[in-house]
Design a protein around this motif. Structure first.
Motif, PDB file in Angstrom:
ATOM      1  N   LYS A   1       6.668  12.381  -6.773  1.00 24.06           N
ATOM      2  CA  LYS A   1       7.645  12.043  -7.801  1.00 24.06           C
ATOM      3  C   LYS A   1       7.810  10.520  -7.914  1.00 24.06           C
ATOM      4  O   LYS A   1       7.611   9.787  -6.952  1.00 24.06           O
ATOM      5  CB  LYS A   1       8.998  12.678  -7.491  1.00 24.06           C
ATOM      6  CG  LYS A   1       8.946  14.198  -7.338  1.00 24.06           C
ATOM      7  CD  LYS A   1       8.470  14.872  -8.619  1.00 24.06           C
ATOM      8  CE  LYS A   1       8.475  16.389  -8.479  1.00 24.06           C
ATOM      9  NZ  LYS A   1       7.903  17.060  -9.666  1.00 24.06           N
ATOM     10  N   LEU A   2       8.221  10.099  -9.101  1.00 21.32           N
ATOM     11  CA  LEU A   2       8.453   8.674  -9.327  1.00 21.32           C
ATOM     12  C   LEU A   2       9.485   8.129  -8.351  1.00 21.32           C
ATOM     13  O   LEU A   2       9.363   7.002  -7.853  1.00 21.32           O
ATOM     14  CB  LEU A   2       8.917   8.448 -10.771  1.00 21.32           C
ATOM     15  CG  LEU A   2       9.295   7.006 -11.129  1.00 21.32           C
ATOM     16  CD1 LEU A   2       8.098   6.079 -10.994  1.00 21.32           C
ATOM     17  CD2 LEU A   2       9.866   6.942 -12.549  1.00 21.32           C
ATOM     18  N   GLN A   3      10.494   8.930  -8.042  1.00 21.64           N
ATOM     19  CA  GLN A   3      11.532   8.488  -7.104  1.00 21.64           C
ATOM     20  C   GLN A   3      10.940   8.079  -5.767  1.00 21.64           C
ATOM     21  O   GLN A   3      11.314   7.054  -5.190  1.00 21.64           O
ATOM     22  CB  GLN A   3      12.562   9.591  -6.892  1.00 21.64           C
ATOM     23  CG  GLN A   3      13.626   9.211  -5.854  1.00 21.64           C
ATOM     24  CD  GLN A   3      14.540  10.371  -5.500  1.00 21.64           C
ATOM     25  OE1 GLN A   3      14.389  11.469  -6.020  1.00 21.64           O
ATOM     26  NE2 GLN A   3      15.483  10.144  -4.619  1.00 21.64           N
ATOM     27  N   LYS A   4       9.990   8.882  -5.263  1.00 19.93           N
ATOM     28  CA  LYS A   4       9.388   8.565  -3.970  1.00 19.93           C
ATOM     29  C   LYS A   4       8.621   7.244  -4.044  1.00 19.93           C
ATOM     30  O   LYS A   4       8.694   6.421  -3.123  1.00 19.93           O
ATOM     31  CB  LYS A   4       8.453   9.692  -3.525  1.00 19.93           C
ATOM     32  CG  LYS A   4       7.798   9.450  -2.162  1.00 19.93           C
ATOM     33  CD  LYS A   4       6.908  10.611  -1.758  1.00 19.93           C
ATOM     34  CE  LYS A   4       6.337  10.389  -0.360  1.00 19.93           C
ATOM     35  NZ  LYS A   4       5.493   9.201  -0.253  1.00 19.93           N
ATOM     36  N   LEU A   5       7.882   7.034  -5.135  1.00 16.83           N
ATOM     37  CA  LEU A   5       7.156   5.774  -5.286  1.00 16.83           C
ATOM     38  C   LEU A   5       8.121   4.593  -5.347  1.00 16.83           C
ATOM     39  O   LEU A   5       7.873   3.550  -4.732  1.00 16.83           O
ATOM     40  CB  LEU A   5       6.292   5.810  -6.552  1.00 16.83           C
ATOM     41  CG  LEU A   5       5.104   6.777  -6.567  1.00 16.83           C
ATOM     42  CD1 LEU A   5       4.315   6.600  -7.856  1.00 16.83           C
ATOM     43  CD2 LEU A   5       4.206   6.577  -5.371  1.00 16.83           C
ATOM     44  N   GLN A   6       9.211   4.757  -6.085  1.00 17.51           N
ATOM     45  CA  GLN A   6      10.193   3.679  -6.173  1.00 17.51           C
ATOM     46  C   GLN A   6      10.783   3.359  -4.805  1.00 17.51           C
ATOM     47  O   GLN A   6      10.906   2.188  -4.424  1.00 17.51           O
ATOM     48  CB  GLN A   6      11.317   4.069  -7.143  1.00 17.51           C
ATOM     49  CG  GLN A   6      10.896   4.101  -8.608  1.00 17.51           C
ATOM     50  CD  GLN A   6      12.017   4.579  -9.519  1.00 17.51           C
ATOM     51  OE1 GLN A   6      12.812   5.450  -9.144  1.00 17.51           O
ATOM     52  NE2 GLN A   6      12.085   4.019 -10.721  1.00 17.51           N
ATOM     53  N   MET A   7      11.135   4.403  -4.052  1.00 19.90           N
ATOM     54  CA  MET A   7      11.749   4.196  -2.738  1.00 19.90           C
ATOM     55  C   MET A   7      10.757   3.584  -1.758  1.00 19.90           C
ATOM     56  O   MET A   7      11.097   2.684  -0.974  1.00 19.90           O
ATOM     57  CB  MET A   7      12.288   5.520  -2.198  1.00 19.90           C
ATOM     58  CG  MET A   7      13.380   6.152  -3.043  1.00 19.90           C
ATOM     59  SD  MET A   7      14.867   5.146  -3.200  1.00 19.90           S
ATOM     60  CE  MET A   7      15.567   5.309  -1.563  1.00 19.90           C
TER      61      MET A   7
ATOM     62  N   TRP B   1       0.864  -1.194   0.000  1.00 26.50           N
ATOM     63  CA  TRP B   1       0.000   0.000   0.000  1.00 26.50           C
ATOM     64  C   TRP B   1       0.893   1.235   0.000  1.00 26.50           C
ATOM     65  O   TRP B   1       1.751   1.387   0.866  1.00 26.50           O
ATOM     66  CB  TRP B   1      -0.895  -0.011   1.233  1.00 26.50           C
ATOM     67  CG  TRP B   1      -1.752   1.219   1.371  1.00 26.50           C
ATOM     68  CD1 TRP B   1      -1.371   2.451   1.811  1.00 26.50           C
ATOM     69  CD2 TRP B   1      -3.143   1.344   1.064  1.00 26.50           C
ATOM     70  NE1 TRP B   1      -2.425   3.326   1.786  1.00 26.50           N
ATOM     71  CE2 TRP B   1      -3.526   2.674   1.335  1.00 26.50           C
ATOM     72  CE3 TRP B   1      -4.099   0.454   0.585  1.00 26.50           C
ATOM     73  CZ2 TRP B   1      -4.828   3.127   1.156  1.00 26.50           C
ATOM     74  CZ3 TRP B   1      -5.399   0.916   0.388  1.00 26.50           C
ATOM     75  CH2 TRP B   1      -5.757   2.223   0.679  1.00 26.50           C
ATOM     76  N   ILE B   2       0.698   2.127  -0.965  1.00 29.38           N
ATOM     77  CA  ILE B   2       1.474   3.367  -1.037  1.00 29.38           C
ATOM     78  C   ILE B   2       0.526   4.532  -1.305  1.00 29.38           C
ATOM     79  O   ILE B   2      -0.346   4.446  -2.174  1.00 29.38           O
ATOM     80  CB  ILE B   2       2.536   3.316  -2.159  1.00 29.38           C
ATOM     81  CG1 ILE B   2       3.561   2.210  -1.882  1.00 29.38           C
ATOM     82  CG2 ILE B   2       3.261   4.652  -2.282  1.00 29.38           C
ATOM     83  CD1 ILE B   2       4.583   2.056  -2.988  1.00 29.38           C
ATOM     84  N   VAL B   3       0.696   5.607  -0.562  1.00 30.20           N
ATOM     85  CA  VAL B   3      -0.049   6.845  -0.803  1.00 30.20           C
ATOM     86  C   VAL B   3       0.798   7.729  -1.704  1.00 30.20           C
ATOM     87  O   VAL B   3       1.957   8.037  -1.383  1.00 30.20           O
ATOM     88  CB  VAL B   3      -0.355   7.579   0.511  1.00 30.20           C
ATOM     89  CG1 VAL B   3      -1.072   8.888   0.223  1.00 30.20           C
ATOM     90  CG2 VAL B   3      -1.208   6.700   1.417  1.00 30.20           C
ATOM     91  N   ALA B   4       0.253   8.114  -2.852  1.00 33.16           N
ATOM     92  CA  ALA B   4       1.021   8.919  -3.808  1.00 33.16           C
ATOM     93  C   ALA B   4       0.838  10.409  -3.525  1.00 33.16           C
ATOM     94  O   ALA B   4       1.770  11.095  -3.142  1.00 33.16           O
ATOM     95  CB  ALA B   4       0.585   8.578  -5.230  1.00 33.16           C
TER      96      ALA B   4
END
Length: 908
Positions: free
Chosen positions: A203-209, A195-198
């Motif tokens: 940024k894509l970097q935050k989602l990747q991390m 589960w990730i809150v966008a």
């Protein structure tokens, strides 16, 4: 002719081969079948042993093989052997030989195929960890149909991307949580359910991390997006993964998150990658090329009315027929939006006159709202929030709500940090005691959460023992949008507040004309490395929030020259080591936060800040130099926080003049403690006593604390760390004629008191000395045997006891001195190797919600039974071995408590 002869020869060979096979006596073939059957049976035994030994889950392929093998052995082989024995009883050759030979030949082929089909080392798979259950509020109404449809779609192996869209506040996140928690998800064998809150601007970097962290992959900030994507792909390519993305605002390349559908070799199992996301934009669903998109629509009126009734209250709505009719019209104006219904319902829950309800309906119909992320200007939901906002008790409460929007979107705001901000902004009424100011702040938070404008968040402080406390709050992103809109004078001054927080910002690039009108600026939780050296004057900027910029290590001298009206400056959690001497140019500054920085010295020019009221220096471990008079000459200073700071010069504090000062401080000797008690102009708020070696007798410490008026009346937090006690720590009062306790004390810790054998209560009653103690932590007191007196504290809610190697029981000599109905909510026991008993007396624990036990191998009994299930129990957390070895008076107690227990493997 030659070719014809060869063909006839081959045919005759085939006939002869078949005849020799089927007309021969079947004995040798039946024996071969028997041997192969024994080999197949041995494989079945190994198969079952592998499953039982490893506690694994059989794969679907091998489950079918097991069924075929068992059927083969129990029916086919037995039938052939039975017929063969019957044939032998007849003696000689018979036509039965043909039948048996034919059947044996076929079965020999089948058994060899069955034997070759399975690899015992791969017959089972470890079941994936269950999806983390997410908390859901009680406003779940009318979502069952959408829930069933989307779960069904996730089960469909052809589905890989599912989009859920709809307006803000419509219930998308709640629906996504319901999907995550659904029992069917746990059956689909995903190795990872993430589960990730966008949120907007993510940024894509935050989602990747975030994704890497949750699946256990180590990525680095300095890596490129392509490198991170490659590592994610390699890590996830052999795994089934279900990814929930909440609140995305733009197209993301799922291949860059390792979620591409990889083509596999023929015969190999296809690994599924499924993404389910929520968004406010149907266009995002189209761009993401979803297999299914689902619009979350408003509730039907019946569903909306049910939800509205829940929050507005039936007693209010049904008090008059006219109000009931108006209430239905108000509910209709919320257009089935759950968040709007809840907010308006709460706002109207205390309104009991027809006139007020009629006015509310008029406001809902006439309110003008902004164009926010494509929403209509007259959106009814914004009218609903405006009504809730206007219903707050006064302008200060409204200003407190708006203040929350300075934090990032979807951010969990620490309550203490928020209240400190309110205090620094003058949004907490004038106060003499910092304790009262914080109590008032908590009351204001409750007002806003009750109005559903903020929500409480349960923070997991310790993942191992699942220690959960509601210490944070969160602002719904729709409410935050509304708050920022209102703060910008309803869009007439869009640069009045500038909020660019948690956006990966590395430098400030605002234009000069923008700085000319900005009044508040929040750049917190970014990656700023420096501040601009050459800047224009910011004539209206009064609030600047730069906290949590962990790469910011320098402030140019010229920067402070450009802030003539700055009143609030937060530099906490930055890496700065010094303040420019030009700090004296901030003549209007009232609040300065330098906590958790590496500041080594304060400039004497700080003493020129005649309006400074709040100076926060908590955990400034490097602060060693403060010129004499720098702090004591601040005439309006009300709060000085030096708690856990290296700086502890009482000589500077002796020079205080003017109003009473609330302070936090760390001391290292009894001499300093006695000296502190003599400074009547101080009110001690937080006190750490550390590395003290001059305690003359057991009761000296607490006698000195309670002797002084300035420590007794205001002390909220007390830490006693690494103090030499001589074996005893006696809680005693200096004035035995007056039983006066530490009424404000809420938090106390005893840490690394190596020689402490016992805590005694010298002619005092624990409940009188610590009447409001809420949380007690005892850690690494190696010789301590028990803490009986602690259980007499009437308001003790959280107790942690850890790493006390000699403790055998928590409560001894119970008798009548301990209330059998202890008020604890949370009990955490960790690293107590000799603990064999909590209490030998049965205790009811009527308020206990959670008990966590780790590394307490001798604790075989619990002081309660199944009756506690009727109270408030939510969970028992511990190791599997510990739970299985508990001795129960009644096995029904274990059966009743089993659903509350969460198994955690010992190696964790």
């Amino acid at each position: 002719m030659t070719s014809i002869a060869i063909g006839i020869s081959e045919i005759l060979k085939g006939i002869w081969g078949a005849a020799s096979t089927y007309l021969a006596r079947p004995r040798s073939r039946v024996e071969n079948l028997h041997r192969d059957a024994e080999l197949l049976n041995a494989k079945l035994v190994d198969f079952n042993g592998a499953i039982e030994r490893n506690g694994q889950t059989v794969t679907e392929e091998t489950r079918l093989w097991k069924l075929r093998a068992e059927t083969f052995l129990s029916t086919e082989v037995d039938a052939i052997q039975r017929d063969y024995r019957a044939m032998r009883c007849l003696g000689g050759w018979s036509w039965n030989c043909v039948s048996i030979n034919r059947r044996v030949t076929k079965k020999l082929e089948e058994v060899k195929e069955l034997i070759s089909q399975v690899d015992v080392s791969k017959v089972a798979t470890t079941p994936p960890p269950p999806a983390m259950k997410l908390s859901i509020s009680n406003n779940v109404v009318g979502m069952q149909s959408n829930l069933i449809q989307i779960v069904k779609q996730i089960r469909d192996e052809n589905a890989s991307v599912i989009g859920i869209y709809g307006m803000g506040g419509i219930g998308k996140t709640t629906l996504l949580k319901l999907i995550n928690n659904h029992e069917e998800i746990s059956k689909l064998m995903f190795e990872h359910v993430v589960w990730i809150v966008a949120s907007k601007g993510c940024k894509l970097q935050k989602l990747q991390m975030d994704l890497a962290k949750k699946v256990g992959l180590n990525l680095k900030d300095e890596e490129s997006e392509d490198d991170r994507a490659s590592k994610l792909c390699d890590f996830l390519k052999e795994k089934n993964c279900l990814l929930f993305l909440d609140d995305i605002w733009e197209l993301y390349d799922l291949n860059m998150l390792g979620m591409e559908q990889v083509q596999v070799e023929h015969g190999k199992e296809q690994k599924r990658k499924v993404v389910v996301f929520t968004t406010r934009s149907e266009q995002v669903c189209t761009e993401m090329r979803v297999n299914m998109k689902k619009k979350v629509k408003g509730l039907t009126f019946d569903q909306a009315w049910e939800l509205f009734l829940k929050y507005a209250g039936e007693d209010v709505i049904n008090s008059e027929l006219a109000i009931n009719r108006l209430a239905k019209e108000v509910a209709k104006e919320c257009t089935g939006v759950p968040l709007a219904l809840i907010t308006v319902g709460r706002a109207m829950s205390a309104k009991r006159s027809w006139e007020v309800w009629n006015d509310a309906l008029t406001q809902l119909k006439l309110s003008q709202m902004p164009k926010v992320t494509g929403m209509r200007e007259r959106d009814p939901m914004f009218a609903a929030f405006k009504l809730s906002y206007d219903s707050l008790e006064d302008d200060n409460m409204r200003a407190r709500l708006l203040c929350c929007s300075l934090w990032p979107e979807d951010f969990e705001i620490d309550k203490v940090e928020l209240i400190q901000c309110w205090i620094g902004l003058g949004l907490i009424d004038e106060f003499d005691s910092i304790n009262r100011a914080f109590h008032r702040g908590h009351s204001h938070i409750e007002t806003l959460t009750n109005a559903c404008l903020l929500e409480l968040v349960e923070e997991v402080r310790n993942k191992l023992i699942e220690e959960v406390h509601p210490t944070k709050i969160k602002m719904h992103d729709v409410i935050r949008d509304m708050a920022l809109w209102i703060a910008s004078d309803c869009e007439s001054n869009q640069r009045k507040w500038i909020v660019i927080s948690q956006a990966g910002l590395r430098q400030l690039e605002l234009k000069n004309e923008e700085w000319q009108v900005v009044e508040r600026a929040s750049f917190m939780h970014n990656k700023l490395t420096y501040l601009p050296r050459q800047t224009a004057t910011f004539p209206k900027l009064s609030v600047l929030m730069l906290q949590q910029n962990k790469f910011l290590d320098f402030i140019p001298k010229s920067f402070f020259l450009s802030l003539p009206v700055l009143t609030f400056l937060d530099l906490s959690y930055t890496m700065i080591r010094e303040l420019p001497r030009e700090i004296n140019m901030l003549s209007e500054l009232q609040h300065l936060n330098l906590s958790f920085t590496k500041v080594e010295a304060l400039p004497i020019e700080l003493s020129s800040l005649a309006k400074l009221k709040y100076l926060l220096l908590e955990r400034t471990w490097s602060l060693a130099q403060v010129p004499k008079g720098t702090i004591s000459n601040l005439p309006l200073l009300k709060l000085l926080d030096l708690y856990k700071s290296k700086y502890t010069d009482l000589g500077e504090l002796e020079g205080f003049q003017g109003c009473r000062k609330n302070i936090g401080i760390t001391l290292h000797s009894m001499i300093d403690l006695e000296r502190l008690g003599s400074l009547s102009q101080l009110s001690i708020w937080k006190l750490q006593l550390r590395d003290m070696r001059d305690l003359a007798y057991p009761s000296q410490l607490f006698e000195n604390i309670m002797r002084s008026h300035n420590t007794r009346l205001g002390l909220e937090r007390l830490d006693i760390v690494n103090v030499t006690t001589g074996g005893k720590l006696a809680v005693a009062q200096s004035n035995k004629d007056h039983q006066e306790g530490l009424e404000c004390l809420r938090y106390m810790t005893l840490i690394t008191i190596d020689d402490l054998l016992e805590i005694t209560w010298k002619e005092v009653q624990p409940q009188m000395v610590f009447p409001n103690l809420h949380e007690l932590t005892i850690n690494n007191c190696k010789m301590l045997r028990n803490i009986t007196g602690v259980f007499q504290l009437p308001n003790l809610s959280i107790l942690r006891v850890s790493n006390c190697g000699e403790m055998e029981e928590l409560i001894s000599c119970v008798g009548s001195s301990v209330n059998s109905g202890i008020g604890l909510r949370s009990l955490f026991l960790y690293g107590l190797p000799k603990l064999n008993c909590i209490s030998r007396q049965l205790l009811t624990f009527p308020y206990l919600e959670r008990i966590n036990v780790f590394f307490c191998p001798e604790l075989r009994k619990l002081p309660f039974g199944a009756e506690i299930c009727q109270n408030k129990l939510k969970g028992i957390v511990g190791e599997v071995d510990w739970w299985e070895n508990i001795q129960w008076k009644d096995i029904n107690d274990k059966n009743s408590l089993a659903p509350y227990f969460k198994f955690i493997p010992p190696h964790k």
